[in-house]
Design a protein around this motif. Structure first.
Motif, short mmCIF file in Angstrom:
data_model
loop_
_atom_site.label_atom_id
_atom_site.label_comp_id
_atom_site.label_asym_id
_atom_site.label_seq_id
_atom_site.Cartn_x
_atom_site.Cartn_y
_atom_site.Cartn_z
N GLU A 1 21.99 -4.43 -90.54
CA GLU A 1 21.06 -5.31 -91.24
C GLU A 1 20.70 -6.45 -90.30
N GLU A 2 19.52 -7.02 -90.48
CA GLU A 2 19.09 -8.07 -89.56
C GLU A 2 20.00 -9.29 -89.62
N GLU A 3 20.40 -9.70 -90.84
CA GLU A 3 21.30 -10.84 -90.96
C GLU A 3 22.00 -10.82 -92.31
N ASP A 4 23.04 -11.66 -92.42
CA ASP A 4 23.73 -11.85 -93.69
C ASP A 4 23.95 -13.35 -93.88
N GLU A 5 24.80 -13.73 -94.83
CA GLU A 5 25.00 -15.16 -95.11
C GLU A 5 25.65 -15.92 -93.96
N TYR A 6 26.22 -15.20 -92.99
CA TYR A 6 26.88 -15.87 -91.86
C TYR A 6 25.99 -16.01 -90.64
N GLY A 7 24.91 -15.26 -90.60
CA GLY A 7 24.02 -15.35 -89.45
C GLY A 7 23.44 -13.99 -89.11
N ILE A 8 22.99 -13.87 -87.89
CA ILE A 8 22.36 -12.65 -87.41
C ILE A 8 23.41 -11.57 -87.22
N LEU A 9 23.10 -10.36 -87.61
CA LEU A 9 23.99 -9.22 -87.41
C LEU A 9 23.50 -8.33 -86.28
N ARG A 10 22.22 -8.04 -86.29
CA ARG A 10 21.63 -7.17 -85.30
C ARG A 10 21.47 -7.95 -83.99
N PRO A 11 21.74 -7.32 -82.85
CA PRO A 11 21.60 -8.04 -81.58
C PRO A 11 20.13 -8.33 -81.27
N THR A 12 19.91 -9.37 -80.49
CA THR A 12 18.56 -9.64 -80.04
C THR A 12 18.18 -8.60 -78.99
N GLU A 13 16.89 -8.47 -78.77
CA GLU A 13 16.41 -7.52 -77.76
C GLU A 13 16.97 -7.91 -76.39
N TYR A 14 17.02 -9.20 -76.10
CA TYR A 14 17.54 -9.65 -74.80
C TYR A 14 19.01 -9.23 -74.62
N ALA B 1 30.44 -5.42 -80.59
CA ALA B 1 30.26 -6.33 -81.72
C ALA B 1 29.13 -7.29 -81.41
N THR B 2 28.60 -7.88 -82.46
CA THR B 2 27.61 -8.95 -82.30
C THR B 2 28.21 -10.23 -82.85
N ASP B 3 27.60 -11.35 -82.48
CA ASP B 3 28.01 -12.61 -83.09
C ASP B 3 26.87 -13.14 -83.95
N GLU B 4 27.05 -14.31 -84.53
CA GLU B 4 26.09 -14.86 -85.48
C GLU B 4 24.74 -15.25 -84.87
N LEU B 5 24.64 -15.22 -83.53
CA LEU B 5 23.37 -15.53 -82.87
C LEU B 5 22.64 -14.29 -82.37
N GLY B 6 23.30 -13.14 -82.46
CA GLY B 6 22.69 -11.91 -81.96
C GLY B 6 23.14 -11.56 -80.54
N SER B 7 24.16 -12.23 -80.04
CA SER B 7 24.75 -11.87 -78.74
C SER B 7 25.60 -10.63 -78.93
N ILE B 8 25.90 -9.95 -77.83
CA ILE B 8 26.74 -8.74 -77.87
C ILE B 8 28.00 -8.97 -77.06
N ARG B 9 29.11 -8.48 -77.60
CA ARG B 9 30.38 -8.47 -76.88
C ARG B 9 30.84 -7.02 -76.77
N LEU B 10 31.21 -6.63 -75.57
CA LEU B 10 31.85 -5.34 -75.35
C LEU B 10 33.28 -5.63 -74.95
N ALA B 11 34.20 -4.86 -75.49
CA ALA B 11 35.62 -5.12 -75.23
C ALA B 11 36.32 -3.84 -74.81
N TRP B 12 37.09 -3.95 -73.74
CA TRP B 12 37.93 -2.87 -73.26
C TRP B 12 39.37 -3.37 -73.34
N GLN B 13 40.26 -2.53 -73.86
CA GLN B 13 41.66 -2.91 -73.95
C GLN B 13 42.52 -1.74 -73.50
N ASN B 14 43.32 -1.98 -72.47
CA ASN B 14 44.24 -0.98 -71.94
C ASN B 14 45.64 -1.40 -72.35
N VAL B 15 46.13 -0.83 -73.44
CA VAL B 15 47.44 -1.24 -73.95
C VAL B 15 48.57 -0.80 -73.03
N ASN B 16 48.39 0.29 -72.31
CA ASN B 16 49.43 0.76 -71.39
C ASN B 16 49.66 -0.21 -70.24
#
Length: 136
Positions: free
Chosen positions: A34-47, A73-88
């Motif tokens: 969805e484009e946004e919810d009560e907390y802010g933007i959900l969908r990432p910006t084109e940039y 994941a996205t944040d409330e401004l439409g930024s994107i975070r990619l996360a890699w986790q190597n538990v080993n």
């Protein structure tokens, strides 16, 4: 900060192409939010989306079969975070792609208690830290 949607990741031994494909699919799924919810933007910006895709594709060109899968994941401004986790190996890499060109993309990296971050000037920086991430 609200995270619109996040998928988990691990460092399992899938092939790089399937890890890359899974990461790209997860990025594409962000566009279906969805484009946004009560907390802010959900969908990432084109940039943010274009920045993330460019960096991921170019890093895959360098890493090939060694490309690890990422959660997205996205944040409330439409930024994107990619996360890699190597538990080993107790290693983490986070890529932040801002919602607009006024902010810089950056990488956060951590091994145990040691951590740091740096601005992304090219996909070579992401590829470097993903190679580091893959070391066991």
């Amino acid at each position: 900060m609200t995270l619109a949607k996040e998928q988990t990741t691990d460092s399992s031994s899938n092939s790089g192409l399937s890890n890359f494909r899974l990461t790209v699919e997860r990025l594409l799924e962000l566009l279906d939010l969805e484009e946004e919810d009560e907390y802010g933007i959900l969908r990432p910006t084109e940039y943010a989306f274009r920045t993330a895709m460019k960096l991921v594709v170019e890093a895959y060109d360098v890493l090939g079969d060694n490309f690890p899968k990422a959660s997205t994941a996205t944040d409330e401004l439409g930024s994107i975070r990619l996360a890699w986790q190597n538990v080993n190996a107790d290693r983490r890499v986070r890529l932040f792609c801002p919602h607009n060109a006024d902010d810089k993309a950056y990488i956060y990296h951590q091994k145990s208690e040691e951590y740091g971050s740096e601005d992304i000037t090219s996909a070579a920086t992401l590829a470097h830290w993903l190679e580091w991430f893959n070391k066991v």
